[in-house]
Design an enzyme around this catalytic site. Structure first.
Site, PDB file in Angstrom:
ATOM      1  N   ASP A   1     131.803  58.169 -23.164  1.00  0.00           N
ATOM      2  CA  ASP A   1     131.668  59.279 -22.234  1.00  0.00           C
ATOM      3  C   ASP A   1     130.922  60.431 -22.906  1.00  0.00           C
ATOM      4  OD1 ASP A   1     131.950  60.431 -19.833  1.00  0.00           O
ATOM      5  OD2 ASP A   1     134.117  60.758 -19.951  1.00  0.00           O
TER       6      ASP A   1
ATOM      7  N   CYS B   1     127.177  69.857  13.695  1.00  0.00           N
ATOM      8  CA  CYS B   1     126.863  71.125  14.350  1.00  0.00           C
ATOM      9  C   CYS B   1     125.516  70.974  15.041  1.00  0.00           C
ATOM     10  CB  CYS B   1     126.789  72.211  13.280  1.00  0.00           C
ATOM     11  SG  CYS B   1     125.961  73.698  13.831  1.00  0.00           S
TER      12      CYS B   1
ATOM     13  N   LYS C   1     134.560  50.093 -14.761  1.00  0.00           N
ATOM     14  CA  LYS C   1     135.255  51.345 -15.032  1.00  0.00           C
ATOM     15  C   LYS C   1     136.762  51.124 -15.057  1.00  0.00           C
ATOM     16  CE  LYS C   1     131.991  54.633 -14.767  1.00  0.00           C
ATOM     17  NZ  LYS C   1     132.129  55.583 -13.716  1.00  0.00           N
TER      18      LYS C   1
ATOM     19  N   CYS D   1     121.737  77.598  12.399  1.00  0.00           N
ATOM     20  CA  CYS D   1     123.037  77.630  11.724  1.00  0.00           C
ATOM     21  C   CYS D   1     122.817  78.006  10.260  1.00  0.00           C
ATOM     22  CB  CYS D   1     123.709  76.256  11.827  1.00  0.00           C
ATOM     23  SG  CYS D   1     125.201  76.141  10.820  1.00  0.00           S
TER      24      CYS D   1
ATOM     25  N   SER E   1     120.569  54.201 -14.896  1.00  0.00           N
ATOM     26  CA  SER E   1     122.024  54.268 -15.009  1.00  0.00           C
ATOM     27  C   SER E   1     122.576  52.862 -14.759  1.00  0.00           C
ATOM     28  CB  SER E   1     122.585  55.286 -14.034  1.00  0.00           C
ATOM     29  OG  SER E   1     122.261  54.903 -12.746  1.00  0.00           O
TER      30      SER E   1
ATOM     31  N   CYS F   1     131.176  74.574  15.372  1.00  0.00           N
ATOM     32  CA  CYS F   1     130.832  74.800  13.970  1.00  0.00           C
ATOM     33  C   CYS F   1     131.549  76.057  13.469  1.00  0.00           C
ATOM     34  CB  CYS F   1     129.318  74.965  13.845  1.00  0.00           C
ATOM     35  SG  CYS F   1     128.798  75.470  12.207  1.00  0.00           S
TER      36      CYS F   1
ATOM     37  N   ASP G   1     135.399  91.239 -19.776  1.00  0.00           N
ATOM     38  CA  ASP G   1     135.342  91.643 -18.368  1.00  0.00           C
ATOM     39  C   ASP G   1     135.812  93.077 -18.196  1.00  0.00           C
ATOM     40  OD1 ASP G   1     134.384  89.193 -17.741  1.00  0.00           O
ATOM     41  OD2 ASP G   1     136.315  88.364 -17.104  1.00  0.00           O
TER      42      ASP G   1
ATOM     43  N   CYS H   1     128.518  78.813  12.598  1.00  0.00           N
ATOM     44  CA  CYS H   1     127.659  79.487  13.587  1.00  0.00           C
ATOM     45  C   CYS H   1     128.254  79.436  14.986  1.00  0.00           C
ATOM     46  CB  CYS H   1     126.258  78.882  13.580  1.00  0.00           C
ATOM     47  SG  CYS H   1     126.185  77.227  14.287  1.00  0.00           S
TER      48      CYS H   1
ATOM     49  N   TYR I   1     122.750  51.797 -28.556  1.00  0.00           N
ATOM     50  CA  TYR I   1     123.226  50.635 -27.806  1.00  0.00           C
ATOM     51  C   TYR I   1     122.229  49.938 -26.887  1.00  0.00           C
ATOM     52  CZ  TYR I   1     124.087  54.254 -24.238  1.00  0.00           C
ATOM     53  OH  TYR I   1     123.967  55.289 -23.365  1.00  0.00           O
TER      54      TYR I   1
ATOM     55  N   LYS J   1     132.245  51.900 -22.861  1.00  0.00           N
ATOM     56  CA  LYS J   1     131.329  52.845 -22.224  1.00  0.00           C
ATOM     57  C   LYS J   1     131.696  54.249 -22.692  1.00  0.00           C
ATOM     58  CE  LYS J   1     129.338  54.055 -17.772  1.00  0.00           C
ATOM     59  NZ  LYS J   1     129.488  55.492 -17.843  1.00  0.00           N
TER      60      LYS J   1
ATOM     61  N   ARG K   1     118.185  62.108 -20.697  1.00  0.00           N
ATOM     62  CA  ARG K   1     117.782  61.233 -19.609  1.00  0.00           C
ATOM     63  C   ARG K   1     116.997  61.982 -18.536  1.00  0.00           C
ATOM     64  NH1 ARG K   1     121.932  57.496 -16.580  1.00  0.00           N
ATOM     65  NH2 ARG K   1     122.254  59.148 -15.090  1.00  0.00           N
TER      66      ARG K   1
END
Ligand code: IVH
Length: 666
Positions: free
Chosen positions: A111, A413, A301, A419, A74, A395, A39, A398, A214, A109, A130
């Site tokens: 991850d 809104c 879960k 908006c 899923s 809002c 950077d 806006c 699986y 399950k 997927r």
């Protein structure tokens, strides 16, 4: 690379070092300097007048698409024993099993990311992610580098077979990889995804990715009669199958959950729950799928992880439908390995109910991919000057009045398309992955083009290629990226009807409802005309909308409301002229029941009502509740009542259960 003070470097040296760092990071995935140094180099070069093209996202483009032979779905989630019992009860109701104790296979399950592996003539031929469930990305060459992948199957494997599994990165491999990365991955799943989606398979090969197989996809011949035998077959064919997978009966699920929960911290890979799959594959096939998830499996879960931190601010965000949503900014806190800085506060009532105040210490929880939530306020620790929060009635973007209709929890809104927040959110939604999926039109670009006045409605997206030269001159762009964007936009002028409907961003029309509508009406013009005709209460079109299973009255209201707005009709006309909206081909159009409307009445003997309905729909029929002149068949079970009489009076064909079964082909 030596760390010469920046002000002593020539601009050429600065640029050369930046270019080398870009290549190392984006192409080779081997960063040669840390972010701070990079950077600083860039800032110094910019200070001296250099202008940079945007680099990055090197893995996003470049993968072909693969249509799955069988959709990749899923799983529905449960979190507690009663929810698991309800899941079992649903299966029993569907199959008409009274007191049978169900037999499952329980497996951790994992991850990671799901993958579909295709074998033709016993040879591995392709692998796809997927994606949206129907179409994924072609990652064949990358997956080929995985040591766990059998490249050939034995002779007894079917000629064509799709095998599903999970690609993941073991915790130790994740830590080792991160030690070499200037920009570390947040967790093993991200590391696995980033490593798989590399354009250069050599980079994937250098990362340690693992695979558990699986689940079944499509196959030219059945492989086993139970899921457990299926897993054993996969193991025999050379796949790695999770060693903790075990056949259990439904009564053992609570114990299994606790056992795996206790093992979880010591497993070499991340898991976030246990998947329970009905063991009998014939029953699985009968149960089929509902929406995006199978009826025969569920993910239980593990409980959400919690932490305590301070609420620093409550800000109000405005979504694409104008909803004002409060969001909490928190003192950053580590919750189960992820740094959390924001939490949802849901709505106005929730803030009042919990009496959440800026400055409070709050308990937050994080579960899976959902946005963290505030579960409790520790009011004993409240600073004395903390004031109750006042929800705005205008809002914040806006300034229009924000109103909350009686009986609704959400304040909205009233600015509509005037908006900027709503316009921008709609544009972002329109370009996003499940909608038009326009590569390069992410949130940042949409905001930038909107601020420049180039994007006011979604129709403006398709005229952006006319501005290509101007885009190329923007900061961070260039001829190449502008040309790429134009190509990506042009490529999306052809769009399936379901995606188009979803992209419009009508309230309550998510992906599943968009698909239902597309399947039902088939063509854009048919859908549009029906929605216009449905404005009239009592019209046939309105009745028809009411009987599409899955479309309830509040969804119908939203659709009718959308089509009642002249500016929406004008927008649709413009889009229709710009695009090629593809007809939706129903799930089955070559069966005797395709396109037919069916009503069931009376008690069926061999199958339950939900199963009969699912079978009819799979065969391309539409199932409605009441008999009308649009009904094609009435299936008459035992003790049928007035529906059968009415059908006979209208001259509609009556079917016995056996006749229905033979027409539906089962
Ligand atoms: S079975 C039709 N088994 O969880 C059902 N999925 O939340 C196919 N997953 O997309 C999935 N471990 O990526 C299955 N043992 C397991 C799994 C598993 C992880 C993932 C999979 C799926 C997601 C659903």
């Amino acid at each position: 690379m030596s760390e010469t003070p920046l002000d002593q470097m020539t601009l050429e040296t600065l640029l050369a070092q930046i270019a080398a760092a870009d290549l190392a990071y984006h192409r080779d995935d081997r960063p040669i300097m840390d972010d701070a140094r990079y950077d600083a180099l860039k800032r110094e070069a910019e200070r001296r007048g250099a202008v940079f093209m945007q680099v990055g996202a090197p893995v996003a483009a470049g993968f072909g698409k693969i249509r799955h032979a069988q959709p990749m779905l899923s799983l529905d989630n449960v979190f507690a024993p009663d929810e698991f019992s309800e899941f079992c009860a649903r299966i029993r109701r569907f199959l008409g099993l009274d007191a049978t104790v169900l037999q499952f296979v329980a497996e951790p399950k994992i991850d990671g990311l799901s993958i579909s592996l295709t074998y033709q003539d016993q040879k591995f031929i392709r692998a796809a992610t997927r994606g949206d469930g129907e179409e994924g990305e072609d990652v064949t060459e990358n997956v080929r580098t995985l040591p766990d992948l059998p490249l050939r199957l034995p002779e007894d494997a079917p000629n064509f077979i799709e095998i599903r599994g999970e690609i993941y990165m073991a915790r130790a491999d994740f830590l080792a990889l991160n030690a070499t990365q200037a920009r570390p991955f947040a967790n093993p799943r991200n590391a696995a995804a980033g490593s798989l989606r590399q354009l250069d398979p050599r980079i994937t090969a250098s990362r340690k990715l693992s695979l558990f197989a699986y689940a079944r996809g499509a196959a030219s011949a059945p492989v086993a009669q139970t899921h457990f035998d299926y897993l054993a077959t996969l193991r025999r064919w050379g796949f790695t199958v999770n060693p903790l997978a075990e056949p259990i009966s439904e009564t053992q699920a609570i114990d299994f959950q606790a056992r795996i929960g206790a093992l979880r911290p010591d497993l070499p890979y991340d898991i976030d729950g246990v998947v329970y799959k009905l063991d009998d594959l014939a029953l699985q096939d009968r149960l089929g799928f509902a929406g995006r998830a199978p009826r025969w499996a569920v993910a239980w879960k593990f409980p959400a992880e919690r932490a305590i931190t301070r609420l620093e601010a409550i800000d109000i965000q405005v979504g694409r439908t104008g909803a004002l949503t409060p969001r909490a900014t928190l003192t950053p806190v580590n919750v189960g390995g992820v740094i959390v800085t924001h939490a949802t506060l849901h709505n106005e009532d929730e803030i009042i109910r919990k009496d959440v105040r800026v400055g409070d210490m709050v308990e937050i929880q994080r579960a899976g991919d959902v946005i963290p939530q505030i579960v409790a306020v520790l009011s004993a620790q409240r600073p004395p000057d903390a004031e109750p929060f006042h929800f705005p009635d205008h809002c914040p973007i806006c300034g229009s009045l924000a109103i909350r209709p009686q009986g609704e929890v959400v304040r909205r809104c009233t600015g509509g398309l005037s908006c900027p927040a709503q316009v921008v959110e709609r544009l972002i939604h329109f370009c996003a992955r499940p909608a038009f999926d326009i590569e390069g039109m992410g949130e940042k670009t949409v905001r930038e083009f909107h601020a420049l006045g180039w994007l006011n409605t979604v129709a403006d997206i398709f005229t952006l290629p006319d501005l290509e030269a101007k885009i190329a001159r923007l900061d961070g762009w260039g001829a190449l990226s502008a040309a790429k964007l134009s190509a990506a936009i042009r490529a999306r002028r052809r769009i399936p009807l379901a995606r188009f409907i979803y992209a419009l961003g009508i309230r309550r029309i998510g992906e599943a409802n968009a698909k239902l509508l597309a399947r039902h009406y088939g063509q854009f013009a048919v859908w549009r005309d029906a929605m216009i005709a449905a404005q009239m209460i009592g019209s046939d079109a309105r009745l028809e909308l009411g009987v599409i299973s899955g479309i309830g009255p509040s969804i119908a209201e939203e659709l009718v409301g959308f089509f009642a707005e002249p500016h929406n009709l004008a927008l649709l006309a413009t889009l229709d002229a710009q695009l090629n909206i593809e007809d939706e081909i129903g799930p089955a159009d070559n069966t005797p029941l395709a396109g037919k409307t069916i009503v069931f009445t009376g008690t069926l003997e061999t199958i339950t009502r939900p199963e009969a309905k699912a079978r009819a729909e799979e065969a391309g029929a539409k199932v409605t509740e009441s008999v009308s002149k649009r009904t094609d068949y009435v299936v008459v079970g035992a003790d049928a009542g007035s529906k059968a009489t009415k059908a006979a009076a209208l001259g509609i064909a009556l079917l016995t259960e056996a006749e229905f079964r033979s027409l539906a082909g089962f």
